[in-house]
Design a protein around this motif. Structure first.
Motif, PDB file in Angstrom:
ATOM      1  N   TRP A 110      74.870   8.065  38.892  1.00 26.75           N
ATOM      2  CA  TRP A 110      75.348   6.882  38.270  1.00 26.75           C
ATOM      3  C   TRP A 110      76.990   6.968  38.216  1.00 26.75           C
ATOM      4  N   LEU A 111      77.377   7.896  37.424  1.00 26.96           N
ATOM      5  CA  LEU A 111      78.859   8.012  37.385  1.00 26.96           C
ATOM      6  C   LEU A 111      79.517   8.135  38.556  1.00 26.96           C
ATOM      7  N   THR A 112      78.957   8.785  39.647  1.00 24.10           N
ATOM      8  CA  THR A 112      79.765   9.006  41.015  1.00 24.10           C
ATOM      9  C   THR A 112      79.753   7.564  41.496  1.00 24.10           C
ATOM     10  N   ALA A 113      78.798   6.915  41.621  1.00 29.41           N
ATOM     11  CA  ALA A 113      78.715   5.506  42.332  1.00 29.41           C
ATOM     12  C   ALA A 113      79.724   4.492  41.382  1.00 29.41           C
ATOM     13  N   GLU A 114      79.731   4.535  40.171  1.00 28.45           N
ATOM     14  CA  GLU A 114      80.519   3.664  39.312  1.00 28.45           C
ATOM     15  C   GLU A 114      82.076   3.937  39.842  1.00 28.45           C
ATOM     16  N   ALA A 115      82.204   5.143  40.094  1.00 28.64           N
ATOM     17  CA  ALA A 115      83.725   5.543  40.528  1.00 28.64           C
ATOM     18  C   ALA A 115      84.220   5.394  42.032  1.00 28.64           C
ATOM     19  N   GLY A 116      83.079   4.813  42.871  1.00 29.13           N
ATOM     20  CA  GLY A 116      83.023   4.575  44.199  1.00 29.13           C
ATOM     21  C   GLY A 116      83.260   5.984  44.996  1.00 29.13           C
ATOM     22  N   GLY A 127      72.104  31.246  51.588  1.00 26.35           N
ATOM     23  CA  GLY A 127      70.804  30.720  51.433  1.00 26.35           C
ATOM     24  C   GLY A 127      70.826  29.599  50.182  1.00 26.35           C
ATOM     25  N   GLY A 128      71.894  29.461  49.729  1.00 28.00           N
ATOM     26  CA  GLY A 128      72.051  28.672  48.365  1.00 28.00           C
ATOM     27  C   GLY A 128      72.505  27.310  48.775  1.00 28.00           C
ATOM     28  N   LYS A 129      73.253  26.642  47.876  1.00 29.64           N
ATOM     29  CA  LYS A 129      73.704  25.465  48.117  1.00 29.64           C
ATOM     30  C   LYS A 129      74.801  24.974  47.228  1.00 29.64           C
ATOM     31  N   THR A 130      75.729  23.895  47.622  1.00 27.39           N
ATOM     32  CA  THR A 130      76.875  23.732  46.953  1.00 27.39           C
ATOM     33  C   THR A 130      76.249  21.973  46.698  1.00 27.39           C
ATOM     34  N   VAL A 131      76.435  21.547  45.564  1.00 26.10           N
ATOM     35  CA  VAL A 131      76.506  19.948  45.299  1.00 26.10           C
ATOM     36  C   VAL A 131      77.877  19.616  45.275  1.00 26.10           C
ATOM     37  N   TRP A 132      78.107  18.809  45.837  1.00 28.78           N
ATOM     38  CA  TRP A 132      79.851  18.147  45.985  1.00 28.78           C
ATOM     39  C   TRP A 132      79.623  16.851  45.605  1.00 28.78           C
ATOM     40  N   ILE A 133      80.851  16.415  44.502  1.00 23.58           N
ATOM     41  CA  ILE A 133      80.984  14.940  44.266  1.00 23.58           C
ATOM     42  C   ILE A 133      82.494  14.848  44.828  1.00 23.58           C
ATOM     43  N   ALA A 134      82.468  13.559  45.518  1.00 22.97           N
ATOM     44  CA  ALA A 134      83.772  13.121  45.908  1.00 22.97           C
ATOM     45  C   ALA A 134      83.925  11.930  45.278  1.00 22.97           C
ATOM     46  N   LEU A 135      85.253  11.967  44.636  1.00 23.07           N
ATOM     47  CA  LEU A 135      85.704  10.900  43.914  1.00 23.07           C
ATOM     48  C   LEU A 135      87.258  10.442  44.350  1.00 23.07           C
ATOM     49  N   PRO A 136      87.304   9.155  44.380  1.00 27.56           N
ATOM     50  CA  PRO A 136      88.541   8.595  44.761  1.00 27.56           C
ATOM     51  C   PRO A 136      89.583   9.159  43.517  1.00 27.56           C
ATOM     52  N   TRP A 137      90.591   9.657  43.861  1.00 25.98           N
ATOM     53  CA  TRP A 137      91.645  10.065  42.840  1.00 25.98           C
ATOM     54  C   TRP A 137      92.242   9.112  41.999  1.00 25.98           C
ATOM     55  N   THR A 138      92.452   7.725  42.545  1.00 23.81           N
ATOM     56  CA  THR A 138      92.859   6.631  42.058  1.00 23.81           C
ATOM     57  C   THR A 138      91.978   6.219  40.918  1.00 23.81           C
ATOM     58  N   ALA A 139      90.663   6.401  41.158  1.00 32.85           N
ATOM     59  CA  ALA A 139      89.733   5.961  40.250  1.00 32.85           C
ATOM     60  C   ALA A 139      89.567   7.016  38.944  1.00 32.85           C
ATOM     61  N   VAL A 140      89.838   8.408  39.373  1.00 28.29           N
ATOM     62  CA  VAL A 140      89.915   9.428  38.219  1.00 28.29           C
ATOM     63  C   VAL A 140      91.083   9.304  37.533  1.00 28.29           C
ATOM     64  N   ALA A 141      92.362   9.472  38.311  1.00 26.68           N
ATOM     65  CA  ALA A 141      93.620   9.642  37.654  1.00 26.68           C
ATOM     66  C   ALA A 141      93.982   7.983  36.972  1.00 26.68           C
ATOM     67  N   GLY A 142      93.435   6.720  37.483  1.00 28.18           N
ATOM     68  CA  GLY A 142      93.684   5.913  36.809  1.00 28.18           C
ATOM     69  C   GLY A 142      93.073   5.479  35.473  1.00 28.18           C
ATOM     70  N   ALA A 143      93.677   4.992  34.295  1.00 25.31           N
ATOM     71  CA  ALA A 143      93.124   4.893  33.198  1.00 25.31           C
ATOM     72  C   ALA A 143      91.828   4.348  33.090  1.00 25.31           C
ATOM     73  N   GLY A 144      90.754   4.783  32.604  1.00 35.96           N
ATOM     74  CA  GLY A 144      89.484   4.115  32.217  1.00 35.96           C
ATOM     75  C   GLY A 144      88.788   3.668  33.446  1.00 35.96           C
ATOM     76  N   ALA A 145      89.077   4.047  34.582  1.00 38.46           N
ATOM     77  CA  ALA A 145      88.303   3.575  35.865  1.00 38.46           C
ATOM     78  C   ALA A 145      86.950   4.319  36.042  1.00 38.46           C
ATOM     79  N   ILE A 146      86.675   5.492  35.531  1.00 40.75           N
ATOM     80  CA  ILE A 146      85.350   5.699  35.480  1.00 40.75           C
ATOM     81  C   ILE A 146      84.667   5.583  34.038  1.00 40.75           C
TER      82      ILE A 146
END
Length: 152
Positions: A110-116, A127-146
């Motif tokens: 939900w948080l990832t989708a809300e931030a685009g 044999g393990g895994k990595t869970v990756w989240i990619a967020l637009p930096w403008t959504a993260v660095a912009g005040a209150g975008a997430i």
């Protein structure tokens, strides 16, 4: 700022490491320009907390450590990865189980989708895994975008 910045920490698969992962991410992102105490910073810490908790709780002792990777690419995309050596990929738990736990991936999605942003999982060489989240930096660095999930 450089075109590409990276930071990484490997921690023991122990419940106390979840808080250490959150602190580490907050410090690094603060250095990269994300102000602590903003809704965006809180949301990123929540994402990391849920991913780290999954790496500790759902690997059933088969992953002695987990790694948190942060990558900021051209001030466009923030990538957060949590790697463990357990082969099982994250999945949604049945609704009956979610009464007490199992909502972490729902929150993360939900948080990832809300931030685009987007979520992906990739296998590791061991044999393990990595869970990756990619967020637009403008959504993260912009005040209150997430949006924050806490209501005061």
């Amino acid at each position: 700022m450089a075109d590409h910045q990276e930071a990484s920490v490997t921690l023991p698969s122990d419940p106390a490491s979840v808080a250490a992962a959150r602190r580490y991410v907050a410090e690094v992102l603060g250095e990269w320009g994300l102000a602590e105490g903003t809704d965006a910073a809180d949301s990123v810490r929540l994402i990391v907390s849920e991913l780290a908790t999954n790496a500790v709780q759902h690997t059933f002792g088969q992953s002695p450590t987990f790694t948190v990777d942060l990558r900021l690419e051209r001030e466009e995309t923030l990538r957060i990865g949590v790697t463990d050596s357990h082969p099982r990929w994250p999945r949604r738990l049945p609704a009956a189980v979610q009464q007490d736990n199992g909502r972490g991936m729902v929150i993360i999605r939900w948080l990832t989708a809300e931030a685009g942003g987007r979520l992906s999982v990739s296998p590791t060489a061991d044999g393990g895994k990595t869970v990756w989240i990619a967020l637009p930096w403008t959504a993260v660095a912009g005040a209150g975008a997430i949006p924050s999930t806490s209501r005061g």
